[in-house]
Design a protein around this motif. Sequence first.
Motif, PDB file in Angstrom:
ATOM      1  N   HIS A 186       0.808  -1.219   0.000  1.00  0.00           N
ATOM      2  CA  HIS A 186       0.000   0.000   0.000  1.00  0.00           C
ATOM      3  C   HIS A 186       0.843   1.272   0.000  1.00  0.00           C
ATOM      4  O   HIS A 186       0.314   2.378   0.148  1.00  0.00           O
ATOM      5  N   SER A 187       2.162   1.140  -0.166  1.00  0.00           N
ATOM      6  CA  SER A 187       3.022   2.320  -0.155  1.00  0.00           C
ATOM      7  C   SER A 187       4.305   2.024  -0.905  1.00  0.00           C
ATOM      8  O   SER A 187       4.758   0.874  -0.949  1.00  0.00           O
ATOM      9  N   ASP A 188       4.912   3.079  -1.471  1.00  0.00           N
ATOM     10  CA  ASP A 188       6.196   2.890  -2.148  1.00  0.00           C
ATOM     11  C   ASP A 188       7.362   3.264  -1.238  1.00  0.00           C
ATOM     12  O   ASP A 188       8.509   3.347  -1.679  1.00  0.00           O
ATOM     13  N   ALA A 189       7.085   3.487   0.051  1.00  0.00           N
ATOM     14  CA  ALA A 189       8.158   3.749   1.009  1.00  0.00           C
ATOM     15  C   ALA A 189       8.883   2.451   1.345  1.00  0.00           C
ATOM     16  O   ALA A 189       8.298   1.366   1.308  1.00  0.00           O
ATOM     17  N   THR A 190      10.157   2.555   1.677  1.00  0.00           N
ATOM     18  CA  THR A 190      10.950   1.403   2.078  1.00  0.00           C
ATOM     19  C   THR A 190      10.957   1.299   3.601  1.00  0.00           C
ATOM     20  O   THR A 190      11.252   2.284   4.293  1.00  0.00           O
ATOM     21  N   ILE A 191      10.634   0.113   4.123  1.00  0.00           N
ATOM     22  CA  ILE A 191      10.618  -0.122   5.561  1.00  0.00           C
ATOM     23  C   ILE A 191      11.902  -0.837   5.948  1.00  0.00           C
ATOM     24  O   ILE A 191      12.236  -1.881   5.378  1.00  0.00           O
ATOM     25  N   TYR A 192      12.622  -0.283   6.923  1.00  0.00           N
ATOM     26  CA  TYR A 192      13.861  -0.882   7.412  1.00  0.00           C
ATOM     27  C   TYR A 192      13.621  -1.502   8.788  1.00  0.00           C
ATOM     28  O   TYR A 192      13.113  -0.835   9.702  1.00  0.00           O
ATOM     29  N   ILE A 193      13.991  -2.755   8.947  1.00  0.00           N
ATOM     30  CA  ILE A 193      13.914  -3.463  10.224  1.00  0.00           C
ATOM     31  C   ILE A 193      15.326  -3.951  10.525  1.00  0.00           C
ATOM     32  O   ILE A 193      15.857  -4.800   9.811  1.00  0.00           O
ATOM     33  N   ALA A 194      15.940  -3.407  11.588  1.00  0.00           N
ATOM     34  CA  ALA A 194      17.381  -3.584  11.779  1.00  0.00           C
ATOM     35  C   ALA A 194      17.738  -4.186  13.136  1.00  0.00           C
ATOM     36  O   ALA A 194      16.908  -4.264  14.034  1.00  0.00           O
ATOM     37  N   HIS A 195      19.014  -4.594  13.247  1.00  0.00           N
ATOM     38  CA  HIS A 195      19.641  -5.163  14.452  1.00  0.00           C
ATOM     39  C   HIS A 195      19.054  -6.531  14.797  1.00  0.00           C
ATOM     40  O   HIS A 195      18.906  -6.874  15.978  1.00  0.00           O
TER      41      HIS A 195
END
Length: 308
Positions: free
Chosen positions: A238-247
């Motif tokens: 639903h979005s063209d944003a990039t989601i970062y999930i880190a560590h």
Amino acid sequence: MELIKEKIFVLFPMISTIGLLIVIPAVFLFTLWKTSFTSKFEWIVDAASTTAFVFWVFQSGNWAWIGYYFRYLLVIILIYVLIHSWRKVRASPFKIKYNSPQKFTIGMYLFLIVLFGSYNVFAITSYSTDDPAIELQFPLKGGAYYIGQGGNHVLLNYHQEYLPQQYALDILKVNALGIRANGLYPKDLDKYQIYGENLYSPCDAKVIEAQNGLPDFTPPDSDPENATGNYITLICDHSDATIYIAHMQEGSVMVNPDEMVKAGQKIGKVGNSGNTSEPHLHIHAEKDGVGIPIQFNNKFLARNNLMR
């Protein structure tokens, strides 16, 4: 020398946290409690500066170190001290002719009122944003999760200094007492409530990147050269944003680039890889190189918010 540096690195966050959350408020409150004021005006400026400081610490302190619920006790103590000190001064005149030391003290209190009053305003403005937010599903389940860094101002969220990570969240898990770890700053990763917690996809998405083989470090060691550590990047349907999930935890990443995942699907575990001071989940959304707000259940999160 290296051992000394390591001890300083470990002790500094503990000492600074205890100082900010316990020692300095205690000094303010004790001063207000014990001072024999000669006028109501002196009491007002002291009481106002103490109140402004306590509420700033209430809003911006990282309370997961000593107990999330302890901050409410601090407010109760403040109210009690205000009542006690007012009873001692209520029969005094409103103002008198002050000598030079009294004028200096009053001037210092007025400065503190302006300083911490401004900090409180900044903290309050951090609780919301006018920028459009992306709605996500909370990526953790089965506990109480504390927002250690989050919000719309650098006082509550140091990520605001870095344009690509604006509105990023650092998330911890707390126990029934609101404490994030068994000990102030333990080296054993398993003593941190969030270490090894399952992570779930925050949306229906395509996996863009994934890193899985970097080690988890013993606090306070970290890996600045691989800042994100083991991580996943997603682009939600639903979005063209990039989601970062880190560590993330070494070897725990369960998805690969170009794979499609569903919201709520298990994707890995929380670890302590990368440039991190202790186990936590880092999550942020980025679009065209700029961080954008994220919200869960229509809620924009800031430091000291809890998610259950």
